[in-house]
Design a protein around this motif. Structure first.
Motif, mmCIF file in Angstrom:
data_model
loop_
_atom_site.group_PDB
_atom_site.id
_atom_site.type_symbol
_atom_site.label_atom_id
_atom_site.label_comp_id
_atom_site.label_asym_id
_atom_site.label_seq_id
_atom_site.Cartn_x
_atom_site.Cartn_y
_atom_site.Cartn_z
ATOM 1 N N VAL A 51 8.450 6.395 -5.415
ATOM 2 C CA VAL A 51 8.800 6.769 -6.919
ATOM 3 C C VAL A 51 10.033 7.918 -6.554
ATOM 4 N N SER A 52 10.926 7.060 -7.415
ATOM 5 C CA SER A 52 12.167 7.952 -7.455
ATOM 6 C C SER A 52 12.278 8.769 -8.853
ATOM 7 N N LYS A 53 12.882 9.910 -8.954
ATOM 8 C CA LYS A 53 12.870 10.419 -10.336
ATOM 9 C C LYS A 53 14.216 11.293 -9.982
ATOM 10 N N LEU A 99 23.991 13.251 -7.358
ATOM 11 C CA LEU A 99 23.713 11.748 -7.556
ATOM 12 C C LEU A 99 24.595 10.920 -7.035
ATOM 13 N N ARG A 153 18.079 13.893 -7.288
ATOM 14 C CA ARG A 153 17.324 12.915 -7.264
ATOM 15 C C ARG A 153 16.239 13.509 -6.235
ATOM 16 N N VAL A 154 14.721 12.840 -6.484
ATOM 17 C CA VAL A 154 13.850 13.203 -5.630
ATOM 18 C C VAL A 154 13.033 12.040 -5.422
ATOM 19 N N VAL A 155 12.648 11.534 -4.174
ATOM 20 C CA VAL A 155 12.144 10.486 -3.921
ATOM 21 C C VAL A 155 10.812 10.823 -3.264
ATOM 22 N N ILE A 156 9.536 10.211 -3.629
ATOM 23 C CA ILE A 156 8.407 10.345 -3.258
ATOM 24 C C ILE A 156 7.914 9.201 -2.708
ATOM 25 N N LYS A 157 7.488 9.220 -1.623
ATOM 26 C CA LYS A 157 6.672 8.077 -0.691
ATOM 27 C C LYS A 157 5.090 8.640 -0.535
ATOM 28 N N GLY A 158 4.290 7.651 -0.695
ATOM 29 C CA GLY A 158 2.802 7.986 -0.426
ATOM 30 C C GLY A 158 2.230 6.629 -0.241
ATOM 31 N N LYS A 159 0.832 6.908 0.702
ATOM 32 C CA LYS A 159 0.255 5.686 0.786
ATOM 33 C C LYS A 159 -0.980 5.798 -0.126
ATOM 34 N N ILE A 160 -1.101 4.651 -0.914
ATOM 35 C CA ILE A 160 -2.263 4.467 -1.719
ATOM 36 C C ILE A 160 -3.729 4.560 -0.953
ATOM 37 N N PRO A 175 12.126 20.365 -6.634
ATOM 38 C CA PRO A 175 13.357 21.139 -7.190
ATOM 39 C C PRO A 175 13.202 22.447 -7.101
ATOM 40 N N GLY A 189 0.919 -1.392 -0.047
ATOM 41 C CA GLY A 189 -0.014 0.041 0.043
ATOM 42 C C GLY A 189 0.838 1.281 0.004
ATOM 43 N N ILE A 190 2.054 1.221 0.045
ATOM 44 C CA ILE A 190 3.141 2.370 0.058
ATOM 45 C C ILE A 190 3.748 2.579 -1.229
ATOM 46 N N ILE A 191 3.691 3.572 -2.085
ATOM 47 C CA ILE A 191 4.271 3.694 -3.317
ATOM 48 C C ILE A 191 5.385 4.380 -3.336
ATOM 49 N N TYR A 228 7.332 14.937 -0.285
ATOM 50 C CA TYR A 228 8.576 14.699 -0.821
ATOM 51 C C TYR A 228 9.568 14.253 0.119
#
Lengths: 182, 68
Positions: free
Chosen positions: A38-40, A94, B58-65, B20, A34-36, B9
């Motif tokens: 995303v790395s960009k 990076l 680099r940006v890492v985003i975490k979230g609960k769906i 950013p 349930g946790i997504i 973020y």
């Protein structure tokens, strides 16, 4: 000393040679319990490499009955700050370190004359708000067409003029098709 | 419509970070005690903002769906 000409006006579509700022490249997206996550990577500047005829056909193709010429993605290459690249620091955020290149010696001089296949040095005119930059063909990546279209209005900076974008395109093609002999 | 995705973020080091940053602006040299220098970017024909000064980040985003 500048080695390109640019056009400042934005066209009605994404074009080869377009330079965009703050373009995102998705590294990964995973979902677990349930946790997504995303790395960009956000690149300060990229230049569009996809052939302009493909971009033109994609733009005119979407409303037609058959979408034969639809593109799924557009190839771009990052433009790094030339001074940072020469110091080997352009990827430090990076956690990557590259070998410094001495500007005043042969390696740097050949790079700035665009005689090194991997790199394309661009020294923008003084009236363009861009620092001297180097495209790294090894780091090309693809961005979805609709994503670039969505950011085009706000994040378009300028476009390389026809002859100069073709020079870039030809050098990229040559780099991509190089043969490494043992 | 309910939010399907809530996110914060998060940097790769795990600390909270802002999205950013906008492009850096050119800096104007500070005036010294013996010499006052006023630099007007507009008069010099220099745009206040130059792009490409920064580095890829680099940006890492975490979230609960949440699913309906």
């Amino acid at each position: 000393m500048t080695n390109v000409k640019v056009e400042r006006r934005r066209r009605s579509r994404v074009s080869q040679g377009d330079i965009f700022r703050d373009v995102e490249c998705i590294e990964y997206a995973v979902e677990k319990k349930g946790i997504i996550e995303v790395s960009k990577i956000v690149f300060p500047l990229v230049v569009v490499l996809t052939q302009d005829c493909d971009l033109a056909q994609d733009n005119g193709n979407r409303a037609k009955e058959f979408q034969n010429a639809t593109l799924l993605s557009v190839l771009v290459a990052p433009l790094y700050n030339a001074e940072q690249l020469f110091r080997g620091e352009h990827l430090s955020d990076l956690d990557l370190k590259t070998e410094p290149i001495s500007k005043n010696k042969t390696p740097g001089a050949t790079l700035m004359k665009n005689e090194r296949p991997r790199y394309h040095f661009i020294d923008f005119p003084t009236d363009v708000p861009l620092v001297a930059s180097i495209a790294d063909f090894k780091h090309y990546f693809s961005a979805h067409v609709t994503y670039l279209e969505s950011v085009r209005k706000k994040q378009f900076v300028c476009r390389l003029s026809d002859l100069y974008r073709e020079d870039l395109s030809q050098r990229f093609s040559a780099y991509l098709s190089r043969i490494g002999l043992p | 419509m309910s939010d399907l995705f809530k996110s914060d973020y998060v940097t790769s080091s795990g600390t909270s970070a802002q999205p950013p940053a906008p492009p850096a602006t050119s800096s104007v040299p500070p005036s010294t005690a013996s010499q006052k220098v006023m630099l007007d970017p507009a008069a010099l024909g220099v745009e206040a903002t130059r792009y490409g000064l920064g580095k890829p980040a680099r940006v890492v985003i975490k979230g609960k769906i949440t699913r309906d």
